[in-house]
Motif scaffolding. Structure first.
Motif, PDB file in Angstrom:
ATOM      1  N   PRO A  99      55.073  37.121  44.741  1.00 31.20           N
ATOM      2  CA  PRO A  99      53.728  37.691  44.842  1.00 31.20           C
ATOM      3  C   PRO A  99      53.757  39.217  44.798  1.00 31.20           C
ATOM      4  O   PRO A  99      54.721  39.842  45.231  1.00 31.20           O
ATOM      5  CB  PRO A  99      53.232  37.191  46.202  1.00 31.20           C
ATOM      6  N   ARG A 100      52.696  39.790  44.253  1.00 31.68           N
ATOM      7  CA  ARG A 100      52.484  41.237  44.319  1.00 31.68           C
ATOM      8  C   ARG A 100      51.537  41.457  45.492  1.00 31.68           C
ATOM      9  O   ARG A 100      50.465  40.865  45.531  1.00 31.68           O
ATOM     10  CB  ARG A 100      51.834  41.738  43.033  1.00 31.68           C
ATOM     11  N   TYR A 101      51.966  42.249  46.461  1.00 28.30           N
ATOM     12  CA  TYR A 101      51.129  42.463  47.629  1.00 28.30           C
ATOM     13  C   TYR A 101      51.570  43.692  48.400  1.00 28.30           C
ATOM     14  O   TYR A 101      52.639  44.246  48.154  1.00 28.30           O
ATOM     15  CB  TYR A 101      51.157  41.232  48.546  1.00 28.30           C
ATOM     16  N   ASN A 132      45.265  37.942  44.054  1.00 26.08           N
ATOM     17  CA  ASN A 132      43.857  38.351  44.100  1.00 26.08           C
ATOM     18  C   ASN A 132      43.211  38.299  42.723  1.00 26.08           C
ATOM     19  O   ASN A 132      42.059  37.869  42.582  1.00 26.08           O
ATOM     20  CB  ASN A 132      43.718  39.758  44.694  1.00 26.08           C
ATOM     21  N   ASP A 133      43.934  38.737  41.691  1.00 27.49           N
ATOM     22  CA  ASP A 133      43.403  38.655  40.322  1.00 27.49           C
ATOM     23  C   ASP A 133      43.169  37.207  39.909  1.00 27.49           C
ATOM     24  O   ASP A 133      42.187  36.891  39.240  1.00 27.49           O
ATOM     25  CB  ASP A 133      44.358  39.317  39.326  1.00 27.49           C
ATOM     26  N   LYS A 136      40.049  35.832  41.738  1.00 23.59           N
ATOM     27  CA  LYS A 136      38.836  36.374  41.108  1.00 23.59           C
ATOM     28  C   LYS A 136      38.555  35.654  39.788  1.00 23.59           C
ATOM     29  O   LYS A 136      37.420  35.265  39.511  1.00 23.59           O
ATOM     30  CB  LYS A 136      38.972  37.869  40.880  1.00 23.59           C
ATOM     31  N   ALA A 137      39.581  35.461  38.971  1.00 22.01           N
ATOM     32  CA  ALA A 137      39.400  34.776  37.688  1.00 22.01           C
ATOM     33  C   ALA A 137      38.953  33.326  37.898  1.00 22.01           C
ATOM     34  O   ALA A 137      38.122  32.810  37.140  1.00 22.01           O
ATOM     35  CB  ALA A 137      40.691  34.830  36.872  1.00 22.01           C
ATOM     36  N   ILE A 138      39.475  32.676  38.932  1.00 22.27           N
ATOM     37  CA  ILE A 138      39.062  31.298  39.238  1.00 22.27           C
ATOM     38  C   ILE A 138      37.589  31.278  39.644  1.00 22.27           C
ATOM     39  O   ILE A 138      36.805  30.460  39.156  1.00 22.27           O
ATOM     40  CB  ILE A 138      39.963  30.690  40.334  1.00 22.27           C
ATOM     41  N   LYS A 139      37.210  32.194  40.545  1.00 20.01           N
ATOM     42  CA  LYS A 139      35.813  32.274  40.989  1.00 20.01           C
ATOM     43  C   LYS A 139      34.866  32.553  39.816  1.00 20.01           C
ATOM     44  O   LYS A 139      33.768  32.018  39.753  1.00 20.01           O
ATOM     45  CB  LYS A 139      35.644  33.365  42.045  1.00 20.01           C
ATOM     46  N   ASP A 140      35.313  33.414  38.900  1.00 22.03           N
ATOM     47  CA  ASP A 140      34.485  33.783  37.748  1.00 22.03           C
ATOM     48  C   ASP A 140      34.527  32.739  36.638  1.00 22.03           C
ATOM     49  O   ASP A 140      33.817  32.876  35.640  1.00 22.03           O
ATOM     50  CB  ASP A 140      34.939  35.137  37.172  1.00 22.03           C
ATOM     51  N   LEU A 146      43.144  33.646  33.183  1.00 20.31           N
ATOM     52  CA  LEU A 146      44.204  32.883  33.844  1.00 20.31           C
ATOM     53  C   LEU A 146      45.317  32.527  32.862  1.00 20.31           C
ATOM     54  O   LEU A 146      46.493  32.601  33.190  1.00 20.31           O
ATOM     55  CB  LEU A 146      43.624  31.631  34.500  1.00 20.31           C
ATOM     56  N   GLY A 147      44.943  32.177  31.640  1.00 20.88           N
ATOM     57  CA  GLY A 147      45.948  31.900  30.608  1.00 20.88           C
ATOM     58  C   GLY A 147      46.783  33.133  30.303  1.00 20.88           C
ATOM     59  O   GLY A 147      47.999  33.049  30.126  1.00 20.88           O
ATOM     60  N   ASP A 148      46.124  34.300  30.253  1.00 23.54           N
ATOM     61  CA  ASP A 148      46.851  35.554  30.006  1.00 23.54           C
ATOM     62  C   ASP A 148      47.807  35.870  31.148  1.00 23.54           C
ATOM     63  O   ASP A 148      48.924  36.355  30.923  1.00 23.54           O
ATOM     64  CB  ASP A 148      45.866  36.715  29.830  1.00 23.54           C
ATOM     65  N   ILE A 149      47.387  35.613  32.378  1.00 20.83           N
ATOM     66  CA  ILE A 149      48.244  35.858  33.538  1.00 20.83           C
ATOM     67  C   ILE A 149      49.499  34.994  33.446  1.00 20.83           C
ATOM     68  O   ILE A 149      50.611  35.486  33.633  1.00 20.83           O
ATOM     69  CB  ILE A 149      47.485  35.585  34.860  1.00 20.83           C
ATOM     70  N   VAL A 150      49.326  33.715  33.119  1.00 19.83           N
ATOM     71  CA  VAL A 150      50.462  32.807  33.004  1.00 19.83           C
ATOM     72  C   VAL A 150      51.402  33.266  31.887  1.00 19.83           C
ATOM     73  O   VAL A 150      52.621  33.291  32.069  1.00 19.83           O
ATOM     74  CB  VAL A 150      49.985  31.344  32.781  1.00 19.83           C
TER      75      VAL A 150
END
Length: 156
Positions: A99-101, A132-133, A136-140, A146-150
């Protein structure tokens, strides 16, 4: 009341890959096979959290680590997975997703990089996930994000 944050993080990363990897059918979650068998002791179960495979051929090994930094034991573990799952001698990279935190001391844990085995050249890539990103993407409902994050998590 106890929450196992390691397991929660592992399941979160697994779900991201299962739902948002470009080829979800190639994502296999643990367990795949026993790591160590014995007749004298209890079998030792060690499995990568995520395996990307095409047909029966493993292409990528991914392990979620809910900790600030990767440790020597993590490198050995990922090296073992690369050795055990590499039937065709084609796996040269594994990924540790941390995780980034910012911790309670206000230290930002965001460093990424790679470790390379001196003899074989196999690499373990340390990647950071901004949870957190993701939330936010899930909520939106932003599945593209999300695909880009993966994709970024397994980019070498």
């Amino acid at each position: 009341f106890h929450t196992d944050m390691d397991k929660m993080y592992e399941r979160f990363v697994q779900r991201l890959f299962k739902e948002y990897y470009v080829h979800p059918s190639q994502v296999k979650l643990q367990p795949l096979a026993k790591a160590w068998k014995t007749t004298e002791f209890t079998d030792k179960n060690m499995y990568p959290d995520i395996v990307i495979q095409k047909g029966n051929v493993v292409k990528k090994i991914i392990d979620a680590k809910h900790k600030p930094d990767i440790e020597v034991g993590d490198l050995y573990q990922l090296g073992f997975y690369m050795h055990e799952y590499d039937k065709l001698k084609q796996i040269n990279d594994a990924f540790a997703i941390l995780p980034r935190y910012t911790d309670h001391k206000k230290v930002l844990h965001e460093k990424e990089g790679s470790y390379e085995a001196a003899e074989t050249g196999k690499k373990v890539h340390v990647k950071r996930l901004n949870v957190n990103d993701c939330v936010k993407a899930i909520k939106d409902g932003n599945e593209g994000k999300l695909g880009d994050i993966v994709k970024e998590l397994i980019k070498q």
